[in-house]
Design an enzyme around this catalytic site. Structure first.
Site, mmCIF file in Angstrom:
data_model
loop_
_atom_site.group_PDB
_atom_site.id
_atom_site.type_symbol
_atom_site.label_atom_id
_atom_site.label_comp_id
_atom_site.label_asym_id
_atom_site.label_seq_id
_atom_site.Cartn_x
_atom_site.Cartn_y
_atom_site.Cartn_z
ATOM 1 N N GLY A 108 0.823 -1.204 0.000
ATOM 2 C CA GLY A 108 0.000 0.000 0.000
ATOM 3 C C GLY A 108 0.855 1.251 0.000
ATOM 4 N N ASN A 145 -7.721 4.202 9.265
ATOM 5 C CA ASN A 145 -7.315 2.941 9.881
ATOM 6 C C ASN A 145 -7.485 2.941 11.400
ATOM 7 O OD1 ASN A 145 -5.160 4.856 9.048
ATOM 8 N ND2 ASN A 145 -3.907 3.669 10.465
ATOM 9 N N GLN A 175 -8.023 0.480 3.814
ATOM 10 C CA GLN A 175 -8.960 -0.029 4.830
ATOM 11 C C GLN A 175 -10.378 -0.201 4.304
ATOM 12 O OE1 GLN A 175 -8.254 -1.286 7.657
ATOM 13 N NE2 GLN A 175 -6.150 -0.590 7.944
ATOM 14 N N GLY A 186 -2.587 -5.952 0.029
ATOM 15 C CA GLY A 186 -3.013 -7.349 0.193
ATOM 16 C C GLY A 186 -3.228 -7.764 1.635
ATOM 17 N N THR A 243 10.218 -8.057 -11.745
ATOM 18 C CA THR A 243 9.498 -9.306 -12.024
ATOM 19 C C THR A 243 8.351 -9.469 -11.036
ATOM 20 O OG1 THR A 243 11.519 -10.266 -12.880
ATOM 21 C CG2 THR A 243 9.777 -11.808 -12.259
ATOM 22 N N CYS A 250 3.860 5.564 23.657
ATOM 23 C CA CYS A 250 4.926 5.943 24.589
ATOM 24 C C CYS A 250 6.214 5.194 24.305
ATOM 25 C CB CYS A 250 4.491 5.693 26.019
ATOM 26 S SG CYS A 250 3.263 6.886 26.538
HETATM 27 C C1 LIG Z 1 -1.761 -0.579 6.256
HETATM 28 C C2 LIG Z 1 -2.081 0.680 5.593
HETATM 29 C C3 LIG Z 1 -1.239 1.216 4.618
HETATM 30 C C4 LIG Z 1 0.095 0.610 4.258
HETATM 31 O O1 LIG Z 1 -0.021 -0.586 3.553
HETATM 32 P P1 LIG Z 1 1.294 -1.506 3.455
HETATM 33 O O2 LIG Z 1 0.914 -2.566 2.473
HETATM 34 O O3 LIG Z 1 1.518 -2.043 4.819
HETATM 35 O O4 LIG Z 1 2.398 -0.654 2.969
HETATM 36 C C5 LIG Z 1 -1.612 2.381 3.994
HETATM 37 N N1 LIG Z 1 -2.760 2.997 4.309
HETATM 38 C C6 LIG Z 1 -3.610 2.517 5.234
HETATM 39 C C7 LIG Z 1 -4.882 3.233 5.502
HETATM 40 C C8 LIG Z 1 -3.294 1.341 5.910
HETATM 41 O O5 LIG Z 1 -4.133 0.889 6.840
#
Ligand SMILES: *Cc1c(COP(=O)(O)O)cnc(C)c1O
Length: 395
Positions: A76, A158, A186, A207, A244, A332
């Site tokens: 993502g 998220n 999300q 994914g 690839t 923290c």
């Molecule tokens: C987890 C998340 C990402 C990052 O995705 P990755 O595949 O872990 O890099 C980006 N945006 C949101 C809202 C997410 O919850």
């Protein structure tokens, strides 16, 4: 190695998800027997190439997109970076980006680094949110300018699950000739998405938030949208992303999207009911607890609840003794006493933001698990408050 997944009560699905057994079955041949390169001329590789195209079709189906609008990426985060940097290279004269204060670090930190990356040539408007985590659309309209190259706003948050009206926002951007990107990591699989019915130019998906493996994602690029690749190299993905193909994970993501389509209904009925039972139960049983985020404009699987005068990380440690997995909005351990940037942007008071817990469910959760969590949480919070000097003062 055995991690004991059969023993945990997993309510941290916005952090990552279990790979669906059906997805493991679908990807296995591509980790063993079917190891050909999808670009090869021989049949051995060619059949792997066909599996990649089949997966692309399944992902396109879930999004209401055309297969050629799907570009495979490594995650993502890569998708988010690709979209935003592509727009900035497409419109080098336009040096303004509009985003929000509550984006995932994948967008937030990229935008923060932009001004440095480009020697302060770029200006970023980060939209404030209301107390319930929603956006003020008038402020958004005012933020769009002649100089804006791209808007990047997440479809669903998220941490709180709050859903933004990205389709309406994309239409407003389009009227002004501004590209629109949404981080839908999300949202995909939890709420219906149909790219034929909106004007969003770029959409990111990952994914591992969708019961596929970690390390694979896609960027949707609307047909006709100008595009500059992030990774230049081979001719893979029609020159839009070199490297690839991660075939096994791509096949897995295809299967996961197919399953997500089949389970969307359950996500919005059974999972939503479990989430609601958990949320109502916690708020009723625990004094000085409150919901963070809009009560209804929200993903069906997520609830973020603050327990005032206790530390989120302490709560998590106690939950961990019962093998209950969730997340906290306090950080923290990272050395800062600052609570989550999302809760801060919403103006959640410090005493509440520090004690926030995010529970994120999936179709694998059961009512017994929710009952167990509802039984364990009130004494955990009561015991921690007994030790808190702030709680004593307030009483
Ligand atoms: C987890 C998340 C990402 C990052 O995705 P990755 O595949 O872990 O890099 C980006 N945006 C949101 C809202 C997410 O919850």
């Amino acid at each position: 190695m055995n991690c004991g997944s059969d023993k945990v009560i997993y309510m941290d699905n916005n952090a990552t998800t279990r790979i669906a057994p059906e997805v493991v079955d679908a990807m296995m041949p591509f980790l063993t027997d079917c190891y050909g390169n999808p670009s090869s001329m021989h049949t051995f590789g060619g059949q792997v190439g066909r599996a990649v195209e089949e997966a692309r079709g399944k992902i396109a189906d879930l999004l209401g997109a055309a297969p050629e609008e799907i570009v495979f990426t490594s995650c993502g985060t890569e998708s988010d970076s690709t979209a935003i940097l592509s727009a900035l290279q497409t419109f080098p004269e336009q040096r303004h980006v509009v985003t929000t204060r509550v984006e995932h670090p994948a967008v937030k930190n990229l935008c923060e680094s932009l001004t440095q990356l480009t020697g302060h040539k770029h200006r970023v408007t980060r939209l404030m949110v209301e107390a319930d985590g929603t956006l003020d659309m008038d402020r958004y309209r005012e933020a769009l300018s002649e100089d804006t190259a791209i808007v990047s706003v997440m479809w669903a948050n998220n941490e709180t699950g709050v859903i933004f009206p990205v389709e309406e926002m994309a239409a407003m951007a389009r009227e002004r000739g501004i590209l629109f990107h949404t981080d839908a990591v999300q949202a995909v699989g939890k709420i219906p998405i149909n790219m034929q019915e909106n004007q969003i130019d770029f959409l990111s998906l990952s994914g591992h938030k969708l019961h596929a493996p970690k390390g694979v994602g896609i960027l949707y690029v609307r047909k006709g949208t100008p595009f500059v690749p992030f990774l230049n190299g081979g001719h893979q993905e029609h020159g839009r992303r070199g490297g690839t193909e991660n075939v096994a994970s791509i096949v897995a993501l295809g299967r996961a999207c197919e399953l997500a389509g089949e389970k969307m209904e359950e996500e919005n009925t059974r999972v939503r009911a479990l989430r609601d039972k958990l949320e109502k139960g916690l708020l009723a049983a625990i004094p000085k607890s409150m919901l963070n985020g809009h009560p209804t404009d929200r993903l069906p699987n997520t609830t973020n609840v603050s327990f005032e005068y206790v530390e989120g990380e302490a709560i998590l440690l106690h939950m961990n003794q019962y093998n209950i997995c969730a997340s906290s909005g306090s950080a923290c351990t990272s050395g800062s006493l600052e609570p989550s940037h999302v809760l801060r942007a919403m103006g959640v008071p410090f005493t509440a933001a520090h004690g926030s817990i995010r529970y994120s469910l999936s179709t694998y959760n059961t009512e017994q698990e929710v009952d167990f969590v509802l039984e364990k949480m009130p004494p955990i919070i009561a015991n921690l408050r007994e030790m808190s000097p702030f709680w004593k003062e307030d009483e």
